[in-house]
Design a protein around this motif. Structure first.
Motif, mmCIF file in Angstrom:
data_model
loop_
_atom_site.group_PDB
_atom_site.id
_atom_site.type_symbol
_atom_site.label_atom_id
_atom_site.label_comp_id
_atom_site.label_asym_id
_atom_site.label_seq_id
_atom_site.Cartn_x
_atom_site.Cartn_y
_atom_site.Cartn_z
ATOM 1 N N ASN A 15 11.354 3.888 1.953
ATOM 2 C CA ASN A 15 10.010 3.633 1.408
ATOM 3 C C ASN A 15 8.914 4.326 2.212
ATOM 4 O OD1 ASN A 15 11.154 1.867 -0.545
ATOM 5 N ND2 ASN A 15 11.174 0.235 0.982
ATOM 6 N N GLU A 16 9.163 5.571 2.594
ATOM 7 C CA GLU A 16 8.196 6.310 3.393
ATOM 8 C C GLU A 16 7.027 6.792 2.520
ATOM 9 O OE1 GLU A 16 10.206 8.743 6.744
ATOM 10 O OE2 GLU A 16 11.556 8.818 5.010
ATOM 11 N N THR A 30 3.554 4.697 6.322
ATOM 12 C CA THR A 30 4.206 3.414 6.094
ATOM 13 C C THR A 30 5.674 3.648 5.784
ATOM 14 O OG1 THR A 30 3.574 3.422 3.754
ATOM 15 C CG2 THR A 30 2.096 2.278 5.285
ATOM 16 N N THR A 81 9.882 1.443 5.878
ATOM 17 C CA THR A 81 10.689 0.242 6.078
ATOM 18 C C THR A 81 11.867 0.606 6.970
ATOM 19 O OG1 THR A 81 10.072 -0.565 3.890
ATOM 20 C CG2 THR A 81 11.992 -1.584 4.898
ATOM 21 N N TYR A 82 12.165 -0.290 7.907
ATOM 22 C CA TYR A 82 13.327 -0.114 8.774
ATOM 23 C C TYR A 82 13.987 -1.478 8.957
ATOM 24 C CZ TYR A 82 16.154 0.704 12.937
ATOM 25 O OH TYR A 82 17.192 0.771 13.827
ATOM 26 N N SER A 132 8.598 -4.052 7.403
ATOM 27 C CA SER A 132 7.602 -3.105 6.883
ATOM 28 C C SER A 132 6.684 -2.678 8.018
ATOM 29 C CB SER A 132 6.764 -3.759 5.787
ATOM 30 O OG SER A 132 7.580 -4.134 4.713
ATOM 31 N N TYR A 133 6.574 -1.359 8.216
ATOM 32 C CA TYR A 133 5.822 -0.810 9.341
ATOM 33 C C TYR A 133 4.653 0.036 8.851
ATOM 34 C CZ TYR A 133 9.812 -2.024 12.305
ATOM 35 O OH TYR A 133 10.785 -2.707 12.976
ATOM 36 N N THR A 134 3.572 0.012 9.623
ATOM 37 C CA THR A 134 2.427 0.890 9.398
ATOM 38 C C THR A 134 2.073 1.540 10.731
ATOM 39 O OG1 THR A 134 1.559 -0.512 7.643
ATOM 40 C CG2 THR A 134 0.023 1.056 8.638
ATOM 41 N N ALA A 181 3.963 -4.162 12.369
ATOM 42 C CA ALA A 181 5.140 -4.458 11.554
ATOM 43 C C ALA A 181 5.107 -5.907 11.076
ATOM 44 C CB ALA A 181 6.414 -4.211 12.351
ATOM 45 N N GLU A 182 5.586 -6.104 9.855
ATOM 46 C CA GLU A 182 5.769 -7.442 9.293
ATOM 47 C C GLU A 182 7.239 -7.589 8.944
ATOM 48 O OE1 GLU A 182 3.167 -7.421 5.899
ATOM 49 O OE2 GLU A 182 1.555 -8.357 7.052
#
Length: 181
Positions: A85-86, A103, A105-106, A110-112, A165-166
């Motif tokens: 989801n880059e 942004t 996903t790993y 979810s990362y920004t 990150a969430e």
């Protein structure tokens, strides 16, 4: 009986009058003829209102190279990790430098990642009425926010980086942060 009919008729007339006023109005129009041409432009109140909206400051970008060109940096993608989801974008602020945003996903988190030539807060994460970077000086090692997110900030030369990150574990967050070195 006449009184009941009179009240009923008065109510019906008021309802009909209100309905015609609310439903039967036509958008306000203005007509303009430009001096350069004889064409006429008709603008309704609806289109005039749209022209007064604040422009979206986020511009989607195709890749990391486009982001780095806009922000004047060498923002890096975390190496050797399976990311999904880059998405790349820039936040264009006329008063500040452009902010690069990546942004992804790993492992379900979810990362920004944000980067900018700016010493102000670029985290974009609000908590307790202020942003995470507000009042914090220099590098910030990973902290857990009240909402369960994880955030850090670091500087490299004239560039500032912010990673939020969430839904991530601290181990995964640390792996992502280390992969950007």
């Amino acid at each position: 009986m006449k009184r009941i009919i009179s009240v009923f008729l008065a109510a019906a007339i008021c309802t009909a009058a209100l309905g015609l006023t609310a439903c039967g109005t036509k958008p306000t129009e203005s007509t303009t003829t430009t001096p350069e041409s004889s064409s006429t432009v008709t603008e309704t109140a609806d289109t005039a209102e749209d022209a007064n909206q604040i422009a979206n400051p986020i511009t989607q970008r195709a890749n990391l190279d486009e982001v780095n060109e806009v922000i004047g940096s060498a923002m890096k993608r975390p190496a050797d990790l399976e990311l999904t989801n880059e998405a790349w974008s820039t936040i264009d602020d006329e008063e500040k430098n452009h902010i690069g945003q990546y942004t992804f996903t790993y492992n379900g988190g979810s990362y920004t990642l944000r980067a900018a030539k700016d010493t102000g807060d670029i985290s974009g994460v609000w908590e307790n009425g202020t942003t995470l970077g507000n009042g914090r000086e220099g590098d910030v090692t990973a902290i857990t926010t009240e909402s369960g997110g994880i955030w850090s900030r670091w500087f490299d030369g004239d560039m500032q980086y912010s990673l939020y990150a969430e839904g991530a574990t601290m181990d995964d967050y640390t792996a992502v942060r280390a992969a950007m070195a």
